[in-house]
Write a protein that holds these residues in place. Structure first.
Motif, short mmCIF file in Angstrom:
data_model
loop_
_atom_site.label_atom_id
_atom_site.label_comp_id
_atom_site.label_asym_id
_atom_site.label_seq_id
_atom_site.Cartn_x
_atom_site.Cartn_y
_atom_site.Cartn_z
N UNK A 157 0.77 -1.29 0.09
CA UNK A 157 0.20 0.07 0.12
C UNK A 157 0.83 1.24 0.07
N UNK A 158 2.18 0.89 0.27
CA UNK A 158 3.05 2.29 0.43
C UNK A 158 3.73 2.75 -0.91
N UNK A 159 3.12 3.81 -1.17
CA UNK A 159 3.78 4.48 -2.54
C UNK A 159 5.00 4.51 -2.58
N UNK A 160 5.82 5.18 -1.52
CA UNK A 160 7.18 5.38 -1.32
C UNK A 160 8.11 4.19 -1.74
N UNK A 161 7.63 3.04 -1.12
CA UNK A 161 8.16 1.74 -1.13
C UNK A 161 7.97 1.22 -2.42
N UNK A 162 6.94 1.23 -3.19
CA UNK A 162 6.47 0.84 -4.29
C UNK A 162 7.21 1.53 -5.60
N UNK A 163 7.43 3.01 -5.42
CA UNK A 163 8.11 3.70 -6.39
C UNK A 163 9.74 3.39 -6.36
N UNK A 164 10.41 3.32 -4.95
CA UNK A 164 11.60 2.80 -4.86
C UNK A 164 11.86 1.45 -5.55
N UNK A 165 11.11 0.45 -5.22
CA UNK A 165 11.07 -0.81 -5.81
C UNK A 165 11.03 -0.92 -7.36
N UNK A 166 10.19 -0.11 -8.05
CA UNK A 166 10.00 0.07 -9.19
C UNK A 166 11.30 0.42 -10.06
N UNK A 197 -6.79 -11.65 0.08
CA UNK A 197 -6.04 -10.74 0.68
C UNK A 197 -5.34 -11.11 2.05
N UNK A 198 -4.35 -10.49 2.29
CA UNK A 198 -3.52 -10.68 3.53
C UNK A 198 -4.49 -9.53 4.52
N UNK A 199 -4.19 -9.79 6.05
CA UNK A 199 -4.83 -9.04 6.87
C UNK A 199 -4.56 -7.37 6.41
N UNK A 200 -3.38 -7.16 6.36
CA UNK A 200 -2.89 -5.77 6.05
C UNK A 200 -3.58 -5.18 4.71
N UNK A 206 -9.79 -1.30 3.07
CA UNK A 206 -10.96 -0.57 3.73
C UNK A 206 -10.72 0.88 3.99
N UNK A 207 -9.46 1.34 4.17
CA UNK A 207 -9.09 2.72 4.47
C UNK A 207 -9.29 3.40 3.31
N UNK A 208 -9.26 2.77 2.07
CA UNK A 208 -9.24 3.55 0.84
C UNK A 208 -7.74 3.84 0.37
N UNK A 209 -6.79 3.03 0.99
CA UNK A 209 -5.45 3.09 0.30
C UNK A 209 -5.61 2.37 -1.29
N UNK A 210 -4.75 2.71 -2.13
CA UNK A 210 -4.52 1.81 -3.41
C UNK A 210 -3.67 0.95 -3.04
#
Length: 219
Positions: A157-166, A197-200, A206-210
């Motif tokens: 869900x973490x944009x920073x981590x995703x962009x870093x990984x990409x 889905x995992x728990x997280x 549900x919180x609206x995170x993409x």
């Protein structure tokens, strides 16, 4: 330590689908998952930081022709997935209790067909980059353990981590990106995950995170 945790740890000692310190198999399992643990030649799929094992068990239900291994250091979490798998008679599920940085101590070269990295700690500070499960350090460890053309899946869900990984994957000369999306549940690939889905993942959704998703392979 609570009585509940002590009971779970005791059950882990008895559960055949839990590979952990203190068991003879723990020291001998490297290169032997198919022959010793699963007693078949099906492809091996590994989930890192599996937590309670919702995703590992969910995939195992969908793909009885594959073997699934969840890796986590927390015995009380592993107990949950282990117990569900035993109750449902899912013999294609196992859990390995160890630290992820020791993964190469438990898997031989080319022993893994697919690797899932699901909602790991983002470690956002620059000084913690080496602790990220998608850092070059970890990717270098995964590469020899995965079969030629084996797949790596990454969800967060973490944009920073995703962009870093990409960026890390794009900059490597030994990786091929198959697909990626910053909004998995609005993408055409969501059905491939069968709603598991995992728990997280469920919590963040549900919180609206993409939810972000990356699929790649080592060349």
């Amino acid at each position: 330590m609570s009585r509940k945790k002590l009971q779970r740890f005791k059950e882990n000692e008895d559960n055949r689908n839990v590979v952990q310190p203190g068991k003879e198999i723990f020291e001998k399992i490297k290169g032997q998952w198919n022959s010793v643990q699963f007693e078949n030649n099906h492809p091996i799929v590994v989930e890192l930081a599996c937590g309670r094992g919702e995703f590992t068990v969910g995939l195992a239900r969908q793909y009885p022709d594959k073997n699934f291994i969840g890796v986590d250091i927390k015995g009380s979490r592993i107990w949950k997935g282990s117990t569900i798998a035993i109750t449902e008679g899912l013999n294609n599920v196992a859990f390995l209790r160890t630290q992820i940085q020791l993964l190469d101590k438990f898997f031989d070269h080319g022993e893994i067909s697919e690797l899932w990295i699901t909602f790991p700690d983002p470690f956002p500070r620059d000084g913690d980059e080496k602790r990220r499960l998608t850092s070059p350090r970890f990717l270098d460890m995964y590469k020899p353990l995965i079969k030629a053309d084996g797949i790596v899946h990454f969800k967060t869900d973490n944009t920073g981590l995703f962009d870093y990984t990409l960026d890390v994957v794009k900059q490597r000369g030994d990786c091929e990106i198959i697909l990626h999306t910053h909004n998995f549940y609005a993408s055409p690939w969501k059905e491939e995950h069968h709603g598991i889905q995992t728990k997280y993942e469920k919590l963040f959704s549900e919180k609206g995170e993409k939810i972000k998703y990356l699929k790649f392979r080592f060349k």
